[in-house]
Write a protein that holds these residues in place. Structure first.
Motif, PDB file in Angstrom:
ATOM      1  N   MET A  33       0.828  -1.215   0.000  1.00 17.74           N
ATOM      2  CA  MET A  33       0.000   0.000   0.000  1.00 17.74           C
ATOM      3  C   MET A  33       0.852   1.250   0.000  1.00 17.74           C
ATOM      4  N   LEU A  34       1.828   1.302   0.893  1.00 16.55           N
ATOM      5  CA  LEU A  34       2.656   2.495   1.024  1.00 16.55           C
ATOM      6  C   LEU A  34       3.556   2.674  -0.194  1.00 16.55           C
ATOM      7  N   LYS A  35       4.172   1.598  -0.660  1.00 14.28           N
ATOM      8  CA  LYS A  35       5.037   1.699  -1.834  1.00 14.28           C
ATOM      9  C   LYS A  35       4.267   2.198  -3.054  1.00 14.28           C
ATOM     10  N   ASP A  36       3.091   1.649  -3.276  1.00 11.00           N
ATOM     11  CA  ASP A  36       2.299   2.057  -4.438  1.00 11.00           C
ATOM     12  C   ASP A  36       1.858   3.512  -4.331  1.00 11.00           C
ATOM     13  N   ALA A  37       1.496   3.947  -3.128  1.00  8.94           N
ATOM     14  CA  ALA A  37       1.081   5.340  -2.938  1.00  8.94           C
ATOM     15  C   ALA A  37       2.224   6.294  -3.272  1.00  8.94           C
ATOM     16  N   LEU A  38       3.429   5.976  -2.835  1.00  7.37           N
ATOM     17  CA  LEU A  38       4.580   6.829  -3.144  1.00  7.37           C
ATOM     18  C   LEU A  38       4.896   6.813  -4.637  1.00  7.37           C
ATOM     19  N   ALA A  39       4.755   5.651  -5.263  1.00  9.37           N
ATOM     20  CA  ALA A  39       5.010   5.561  -6.705  1.00  9.37           C
ATOM     21  C   ALA A  39       3.994   6.399  -7.486  1.00  9.37           C
ATOM     22  N   ARG A  40       2.727   6.354  -7.073  1.00 10.68           N
ATOM     23  CA  ARG A  40       1.703   7.159  -7.752  1.00 10.68           C
ATOM     24  C   ARG A  40       2.014   8.649  -7.666  1.00 10.68           C
ATOM     25  N   ASN A  41       2.615   9.063  -6.578  1.00 12.19           N
ATOM     26  CA  ASN A  41       2.914  10.478  -6.376  1.00 12.19           C
ATOM     27  C   ASN A  41       4.282  10.883  -6.900  1.00 12.19           C
ATOM     28  N   GLY A  42       4.949   9.965  -7.598  1.00 11.58           N
ATOM     29  CA  GLY A  42       6.226  10.304  -8.210  1.00 11.58           C
ATOM     30  C   GLY A  42       7.386  10.375  -7.251  1.00 11.58           C
ATOM     31  N   ALA A  43       7.325   9.593  -6.183  1.00  9.21           N
ATOM     32  CA  ALA A  43       8.367   9.656  -5.147  1.00  9.21           C
ATOM     33  C   ALA A  43       9.292   8.450  -5.183  1.00  9.21           C
ATOM     34  N   LEU A 507      -9.432   6.090  -4.877  1.00 10.85           N
ATOM     35  CA  LEU A 507      -9.174   4.682  -5.190  1.00 10.85           C
ATOM     36  C   LEU A 507      -9.313   4.423  -6.693  1.00 10.85           C
ATOM     37  N   ILE A 508     -10.315   5.038  -7.312  1.00  9.62           N
ATOM     38  CA  ILE A 508     -10.496   4.891  -8.756  1.00  9.62           C
ATOM     39  C   ILE A 508      -9.310   5.505  -9.488  1.00  9.62           C
ATOM     40  N   ARG A 509      -8.950   6.698  -9.095  1.00  8.29           N
ATOM     41  CA  ARG A 509      -7.832   7.418  -9.711  1.00  8.29           C
ATOM     42  C   ARG A 509      -6.535   6.639  -9.594  1.00  8.29           C
ATOM     43  N   ALA A 510      -6.368   5.911  -8.469  1.00 10.48           N
ATOM     44  CA  ALA A 510      -5.153   5.131  -8.236  1.00 10.48           C
ATOM     45  C   ALA A 510      -5.154   3.803  -8.983  1.00 10.48           C
ATOM     46  N   GLY A 511      -6.264   3.454  -9.598  1.00 12.48           N
ATOM     47  CA  GLY A 511      -6.352   2.180 -10.311  1.00 12.48           C
ATOM     48  C   GLY A 511      -6.495   0.981  -9.392  1.00 12.48           C
ATOM     49  N   LEU A 512      -6.937   1.206  -8.169  1.00 10.30           N
ATOM     50  CA  LEU A 512      -7.114   0.128  -7.191  1.00 10.30           C
ATOM     51  C   LEU A 512      -8.551  -0.390  -7.283  1.00 10.30           C
ATOM     52  N   THR A 513      -8.856  -1.055  -8.402  1.00 14.90           N
ATOM     53  CA  THR A 513     -10.236  -1.408  -8.725  1.00 14.90           C
ATOM     54  C   THR A 513     -10.914  -2.277  -7.661  1.00 14.90           C
ATOM     55  N   PRO A 514     -10.292  -3.361  -7.167  1.00 15.13           N
ATOM     56  CA  PRO A 514     -10.985  -4.156  -6.145  1.00 15.13           C
ATOM     57  C   PRO A 514     -11.297  -3.353  -4.881  1.00 15.13           C
TER      58      PRO A 514
END
Length: 551
Positions: A33-43, A507-514
């Protein structure tokens, strides 16, 4: 912590079917969860830094430091042994070690020294620090948040340099003799609480923007900080103006400032950190910002600490889910592992969904902070999204932390486990920097006064239309409420509805469909009182796997 080779074959029984302590994991590298959130934000550039801190946080030694810092709370020392007034607070060495860990990794400084996704990096560092101990996050958060307020004066350069040094210096010395500084705030007074305009502290002019302060502050957290940002009235009668001041613990001539600690607060949680009542007795201070613009000056600090409130609570929720899944993977009952029990899977699936949702919304707020300086849309969004997310995430934390505790049964209720400490901590962020009513009313004020924020909110929610009939109905209801005017009595309803809609959008914007489908089904189409009581189908396997450290 783990103990080497404990005995399991005892004279009366054999110790079995117990989950081991959740230590020895990397709370960043093993956290999808944390890794993906940082990747989405370009970190992604900060991965090594975060992984280094994540490994330390998950170690036996740091977990033991957190335990000791909470078992040995700070002690107030008003006088030295000869009777001199010193107004100091003594901390256990574990507290200082945790402060050094957090400040050394940049919890307070990284947002101001890094260019790539700086506030997202800060939010992640703060969450990791809170995984060890949330108490030390308080002074680290205020130190981080002080920078925008300090920049309202042209004389604060050395203070900005000190609070962004990335170093911890626990010595009680004048600021020019230290390698790193921490800052706190002292706003609240007995008669006013959140209504700071009811403050009674006064400032008497001495020389230009230098004043002396007289008054009582009911809550002053981290009183061993090197200075405090505070509000006081300067002038008299109808001409009195509420201004912001920096009050250092030491005067420019090297004397202890007349800031007297009256007592330390005996708090429910946050026990490793000291909170106090203080009195200014003609204390030396210097104005920050323009006269009469105190609230405007300090609100920049408040907005950043609100980011930390919601990020810290999101971290608590995420950690609770991780602890619950860890335990359920290792404990059996009625001939089956807990993780395989249908009803437990319902609870854990929904708890994991809530963690995913809180992380997604928190890092959407952090992203808006990252982009605010260069993108007017994101700056406007941050003004409205921050209080909405703060209201919702912080209110969810106590209940969800409790559910994580219940998943452990009695083992999660005893003080040897981190969960009781987390549970005591969980209400704090909903109270600090504006309790529920204050935050909900702030949302209404921003909505009514800030056309750019209204437009940014509408644009943020627009892509979520068409995903689910219940979500469409929620979005249409929000549009109607926003355009028709909202009464104060409906402020909480609007804050909650907008928060759940924005969470679904994140969640939709992040592509976390489930996770998005589960959240819309269980929090918008339905709204059961407790976890596991919903009817909408959710992907338990996917959700639980995301909450499991290491996948």
């Amino acid at each position: 912590m783990r103990h080497h080779a404990p005995r399991s074959d005892l004279s009366t029984h054999t110790v079995e079917n117990q989950s081991e302590p959740l230590v020895g994991v990397n709370w960043y590298s093993h956290d999808a969860m944390l890794k993906d959130a940082l990747a989405r934000n370009g970190a992604q550039a900060h991965a090594d830094r975060l992984s280094s801190m994540g490994a330390e946080i998950g170690s036996d030694s740091v977990q033991d430091l957190a335990r000791m810092a909470n078992e040995n709370p700070p002690q107030f020392k008003p006088f030295d042994r000869y009777g001199h007034r010193i107004d100091e607070v003594e901390f256990h060495p574990a507290y200082h070690a945790l402060m050094e860990l957090g400040l050394g990794h940049g919890v307070s400084s990284a947002a101001w020294t890094e260019k790539q996704a700086p506030h997202s990096l800060h939010a992640a560092l703060l969450m990791l620090m809170g995984t060890a101990d949330a108490g030390v996050c308080c002074p680290q958060s205020m130190t981080y948040a002080s920078v925008p307020a300090l920049k309202n004066a042209n004389w604060t350069g050395p203070w900005v340099q000190g609070v962004t040094s990335g170093r911890y210096d626990p010595r009680f010395l004048p600021p020019e003799d230290k390698v790193g500084l921490t800052l706190g705030m002292a706003m609240t007074e007995k008669q006013g609480g959140s209504d700071v305009r009811a403050n009674a502290t006064t400032a008497e002019s001495r020389d230009g923007d230098v004043v002396t302060l007289t008054g009582h502050k009911w809550f002053c957290s981290a009183p061993m900080s090197d200075g405090f940002l505070t509000l006081a009235y300067e002038g008299a009668g109808d001409d009195a103006q509420l201004s912001c001041f920096l009050v250092p613990r030491w005067t420019p001539d090297g004397e202890r400032n007349t800031i007297e600690i009256q007592r330390l607060k005996d708090k429910l949680g946050d026990r490793s950190n000291a909170s106090s009542e203080i009195e200014y007795k003609e204390a030396w201070a210097r104005r920050v910002g323009e006269p009469g613009r105190g609230v405007r000056t300090i609100i920049e600090m408040v907005n950043h600490t609100r980011l930390d409130c919601l990020a810290g609570s999101a971290g608590l929720i995420r950690n609770g889910a991780a602890y619950a899944v860890w335990h359920a993977d290792r404990r059996s009952a009625f001939q089956r592992r807990l993780i395989d029990q249908p009803l437990m899977r319902e609870v854990l699936g929904e708890l994991s969904m809530e963690a995913e949702a809180a992380i997604a919304l928190a890092f959407r707020v952090a992203e808006s902070f990252d982009k605010a300086e260069s993108d007017p849309h994101e700056a406007a969004l941050a003004r409205l999204l921050t209080p909405i997310a703060k209201y919702w995430i912080c209110k969810r934390a106590p209940y969800l932390t409790y559910e994580a505790m219940e998943a452990h049964g009695g083992a999660g209720y005893v003080e040897e486990h981190p969960l009781p400490r987390m549970f005591r901590q969980s209400p704090l962020n909903a109270i600090w920097e504006g309790s529920g009513n204050v935050i909900a009313l702030d949302v209404l004020r921003a909505l009514s006064r800030d056309a750019a924020a209204r437009d940014a909110l509408a644009a943020e929610l627009a892509p979520a239309f068409g995903r689910h009939p219940a979500l469409d109905a929620r979005l249409n209801a929000l549009t109607t409420m926003a355009s028709g005017g909202i009464g104060e009595a409906d402020a909480r309803r609007f804050a909650e509805w907008s928060a759940t809609a924005l969470t679904a959008s994140a969640l939709i914007r992040a592509g976390l469909t489930p996770a998005a489908d589960a959240y819309i089904g269980r929090r918008i189409a339905e709204n059961p009182t407790s976890l596991g009581a919903g009817e909408a189908a959710i992907d338990h396997d996917w959700l639980i796997r995301r909450a499991r450290l290491g996948g």
